[in-house]
Design a protein around this motif. Structure first.
Motif: not given
Length: 130
Positions: A72-90
């Protein structure tokens, strides 16, 4: 005039026909749903060690060559949409939460819960929901 036996026989035959149609329809619907599964991305569009946000709902990653994961692209903190993936991190832009691109687990908070996984299938270089 119908006898009781004729009524039961006709009712049974009609019931069998209805039962046949009822059981046949879901299988047909499932087959058409599988065929109609929308393609989310091509494997070529997902960089190794990175990923892609799709439709603002999904994040597809390639943490290892030829291995694709979807969350899911929905951050589990406050529901923002994640923005990028780099260096093996979302990465979430709102408060800096980061997630592991292979597992979706929290790498850096403030998020406390992992991103929810989504089942995908990869067929002929196309990624779709399973």
């Amino acid at each position: 005039m119908l006898t009781r036996r004729a009524l039961i026989t006709r009712g049974g035959a009609a019931g069998t026909g209805v039962l046949f149609l009822w059981t046949a329809r879901p299988a047909e619907a499932e087959a058409s749903e599988e065929a109609a599964a929308p393609v989310l991305a091509s494997t070529k569009s997902i960089p190794l060690g990175g990923g892609k946000i799709v439709q603002g709902k999904y994040v597809i990653t390639q943490p290892k060559k030829g291995v694709f994961k979807c969350f899911s692209a929905k951050c589990t903190h406050l529901g923002c949409t994640v923005a990028s993936v780099s260096n093996f991190r979302i990465n979430c832009p709102c408060h800096g939460s980061q997630y592991n691109a292979l597992t979706g687990a929290v790498v850096r908070g403030p998020a406390k819960r992992a991103l929810s996984r989504k089942r995908i299938k990869v067929v002929k270089g196309k990624i779709s929901l399973a």
